[in-house]
Write a protein that holds these residues in place. Structure first.
Motif, PDB file in Angstrom:
ATOM      1  N   ILE A 139      44.130  37.915  35.321  1.00 17.47           N
ATOM      2  CA  ILE A 139      45.224  38.676  34.695  1.00 17.47           C
ATOM      3  C   ILE A 139      44.676  39.740  33.766  1.00 17.47           C
ATOM      4  N   LEU A 140      43.606  39.414  33.045  1.00 22.98           N
ATOM      5  CA  LEU A 140      42.999  40.382  32.131  1.00 22.98           C
ATOM      6  C   LEU A 140      42.505  41.619  32.878  1.00 22.98           C
ATOM      7  N   LEU A 141      41.836  41.407  34.012  1.00 21.49           N
ATOM      8  CA  LEU A 141      41.329  42.539  34.785  1.00 21.49           C
ATOM      9  C   LEU A 141      42.469  43.386  35.345  1.00 21.49           C
ATOM     10  N   VAL A 142      43.489  42.730  35.884  1.00 21.25           N
ATOM     11  CA  VAL A 142      44.624  43.482  36.427  1.00 21.25           C
ATOM     12  C   VAL A 142      45.353  44.216  35.307  1.00 21.25           C
ATOM     13  N   GLN A 143      45.465  43.598  34.154  1.00 21.78           N
ATOM     14  CA  GLN A 143      46.129  44.251  33.028  1.00 21.78           C
ATOM     15  C   GLN A 143      45.371  45.493  32.591  1.00 21.78           C
ATOM     16  N   ARG A 144      44.062  45.399  32.582  1.00 15.61           N
ATOM     17  CA  ARG A 144      43.260  46.579  32.178  1.00 15.61           C
ATOM     18  C   ARG A 144      43.364  47.700  33.191  1.00 15.61           C
ATOM     19  N   LEU A 145      43.471  47.354  34.473  1.00 17.17           N
ATOM     20  CA  LEU A 145      43.543  48.380  35.504  1.00 17.17           C
ATOM     21  C   LEU A 145      44.929  49.007  35.596  1.00 17.17           C
ATOM     22  N   THR A 146      45.958  48.193  35.548  1.00 18.13           N
ATOM     23  CA  THR A 146      47.312  48.726  35.744  1.00 18.13           C
ATOM     24  C   THR A 146      47.809  49.497  34.533  1.00 18.13           C
ATOM     25  N   TYR A 177      53.309  36.709  37.336  1.00 17.69           N
ATOM     26  CA  TYR A 177      54.199  35.648  37.807  1.00 17.69           C
ATOM     27  C   TYR A 177      53.554  34.866  38.944  1.00 17.69           C
ATOM     28  N   TYR A 178      53.033  35.579  39.952  1.00 13.78           N
ATOM     29  CA  TYR A 178      52.470  34.873  41.097  1.00 13.78           C
ATOM     30  C   TYR A 178      51.159  34.174  40.749  1.00 13.78           C
ATOM     31  N   ALA A 179      50.413  34.707  39.789  1.00 12.70           N
ATOM     32  CA  ALA A 179      49.229  33.989  39.317  1.00 12.70           C
ATOM     33  C   ALA A 179      49.633  32.691  38.632  1.00 12.70           C
ATOM     34  N   GLU A 180      50.670  32.746  37.813  1.00 15.81           N
ATOM     35  CA  GLU A 180      51.159  31.528  37.156  1.00 15.81           C
ATOM     36  C   GLU A 180      51.720  30.554  38.188  1.00 15.81           C
TER      37      GLU A 180
END
Length: 406
Positions: A139-146, A177-180
Motif C-alpha cells: 500500500i505504501l508503494l502504491v500510495q507513493r506512486l498514485t 480495499y482489495y489489499a485489505e
C-alpha cells in the motif's frame, strides 16, 4: 398414552379384559405366578369422562426438560441430586474454551474473538504481523506512486488535472480495499486452526500452527486468489461498459450496483477460509460450503460482519492517530503540508503513518478473522449439531478429536 415405540399402556399384565364390576380379572386357577390378593376395586380403573387426573406430587422447579417443536434434541442432563432438569430450565452449555457449545449470540461471538486474541496472542500476533507488514508495504508503494501528482490549486486546476487526481485517488482506495480484502481472507485461513483450538480449550503455538497450515498452503493461496478475482469481477464488471465507452455518467451510475454485488459476494463466501482449513477440502468446495452455510442467514452474517468491521476500523483509527500526529509534525511544512496534500508525497510522512497502520492492523485484524471463524462454527452448530462433535473433541463426551467436516 401414545403408541410410539418404547411406550406401553399401563395396566395389569393380562389380556386387557376386566370384570363388569371394575375388578381386575381373577388369576387363572393353579397359576402360582399371581398373588391371591389383588388391588381393591377402582384403583386400576381409568378416570371417568370429565374427571381430572390426580394432582402431580412433583416438586415445582424439578420437572424434566421437554424439547419444544423444532428444537434439536440434546443429551440428557442430571440436575441437582441426580434429578433430571434443574432449577427452572435447561442446563448451561458446556464451555471448554472461548465459547459455549450451543448456538451463539452476537456478544458471545465478539467475546470469543477477543478472548482468542488475549489467550493465544503469540500465535495470533506473530502471524498477523507478517501479513500486515507485507500488505502495508504494498500500500505504501502504491500510495507513493498514485499520489505523485502536482498539488492542485482549485482555482487554477484544469478539468484534465482534476480528473487525473480523481483517478489516482480512486485507484489508491480501490487498491487499499482489495489489499485489505486479500489480507483478511489470508489471515482468516491462517488463524482458523488457532480459533479451533481456542474453542476446544487447547493451547496454540506459532510453530504448531504453521505445521498445521503448511500442507494446505497451495489450496489456501488458490482460494485467496479465487476470492480476489471474484471480488474484482463483482466490483468492476458493472462499471466496465461505462469505462470502455468513456461515459462518466454511466460509470458513476454503475458504482452502486458494483457495491451491492461486492457486498453479496463478500458475505456469501466469507466463511470459505475457515471451511477450507477446518474441513480440508478444495478451494471450490470451500466456496460452495460457505454459500450453503450462509444461505438463509445472509442478513445475520452481514450484520455481524459489518458491526465487527466498524468496531475494528474505529479501533485501528484510534491507534493510528498518534502516529499521524507525529508524522505531520515531522514532515517539512507541518500541518500546512498536511492540509494542502503535499505531505502525502513525503517519505517521512508515509513511513511513520505506515508504521501506525501496521500496528493497528496487527492488533485489530485478528478480531475480524476470529468473528468470521466463530460465525462458521455457529452456523454449523445451528445446522449440523457441531456442538456435540466439539464436546466429544474437547473430551466432554468420549475421546478427544479435532473439528472435522460435517
Amino acid at each position: 398414552m401414545n403408541d410410539s415405540p418404547g411406550w406401553a399402556t399401563p395396566g395389569s399384565p393380562s389380556d386387557g379384559q376386566g370384570s363388569d364390576d371394575g375388578r381386575p380379572p381373577a388369576p387363572p386357577a393353579g397359576d402360582d405366578k399371581w398373588s391371591a390378593s389383588q388391588p381393591p376395586p377402582g384403583q386400576w380403573s381409568s378416570p371417568s369422562p370429565g374427571q381430572s387426573p390426580p394432582p402431580s406430587r412433583q416438586t415445582p422447579g424439578w420437572g424434566s426438560y421437554e424439547r419444544q417443536p423444532g428444537q434439536r434434541p440434546t443429551a440428557p442432563y442430571a440436575g441437582p441430586y441426580g434429578h433430571p432438569g434443574g432449577w427452572g430450565g435447561p442446563p448451561p452449555a458446556a464451555k471448554p474454551g472461548v465459547i459455549p457449545l450451543r448456538p451463539l449470540g452476537l456478544g458471545e461471538i465478539l467475546d470469543g474473538a477477543v478472548s482468542t486474541l488475549r489467550g493465544h496472542w503469540r500465535s495470533v500476533l506473530s502471524i498477523t504481523l507478517v501479513v500486515a507488514v507485507l500488505f502495508q508495504l504494498a500500500i505504501l508503494l502504491v500510495q507513493r506512486l498514485t499520489l505523485d501528482t502536482v498539488v492542485l490549486d482549485p482555482q487554477t486546476a484544469t478539468p484534465s488535472q482534476a480528473l487525473d487526481l480523481m483517478g489516482d485517488t480512486l485507484a489508491l482506495y480501490g487498491f487499499q480495499y482489495y489489499a485489505e480484502f486479500t489480507a483478511l481472507a489470508l489471515v482468516t485461513a491462517l488463524l482458523a486452526p488457532v480459533v479451533s483450538n481456542a474453542v476446544l480449550g487447547r493451547a496454540s503455538t506459532p510453530a504448531a500452527t504453521l505445521r498445521t497450515v503448511r500442507p494446505l498452503a497451495p489450496r489456501m493461496l488458490g482460494l485467496t486468489g479465487l476470492l480476489l478475482v471474484g471480488a474484482l469481477a463483482a466490483g468492476f464488471l458493472p462499471a466496465l461498459p461505462g469505462i470502455l465507452s468513456g461515459n462518466v455518467l454511466l460509470t458513476a451510475l454503475s458504482l452502486p450496483i458494483g457495491l451491492v454485488l461486492l457486498a453479496w459476494f463478500y458475505v456469501t463466501f466469507s466463511l470459505a477460509p475457515p471451511a477450507l482449513m477446518l474441513e480440508r477440502g478444495s478451494a471450490i468446495g470451500a466456496m460452495k460450503r460457505s454459500a450453503r452455510l450462509v444461505k438463509g442467514s445472509w442478513w445475520r452474517v452481514c450484520g455481524i460482519t459489518v458491526l465487527t468491521w466498524l468496531i475494528r476500523s474505529i479501533t485501528a483509527a484510534i491507534i493510528a492517530m498518534p502516529f499521524a500526529a507525529v508524522a505531520a509534525l515531522a514532515t517539512p511544512g507541518g500541518l500546512g503540508a498536511l492540509l494542502d496534500g503535499s505531505a502525502a508525497r513525503n517519505w517521512t510522512f508515509l513511513i511513520i503513518t505506515a508504521i501506525g497502520g501496521i500496528i493497528g492492523t496487527t492488533i485489530t485484524l485478528p478480531m475480524q478473522t476470529g468473528v468470521t471463524t466463530l460465525l462458521y462454527v455457529d452456523q454449523r452448530i445451528r445446522r449440523e449439531a457441531l456442538d456435540l462433535e466439539l464436546a466429544r473433541a474437547a473430551g466432554l463426551d468420549g475421546p478427544g478429536g479435532t473439528i472435522t467436516g460435517g
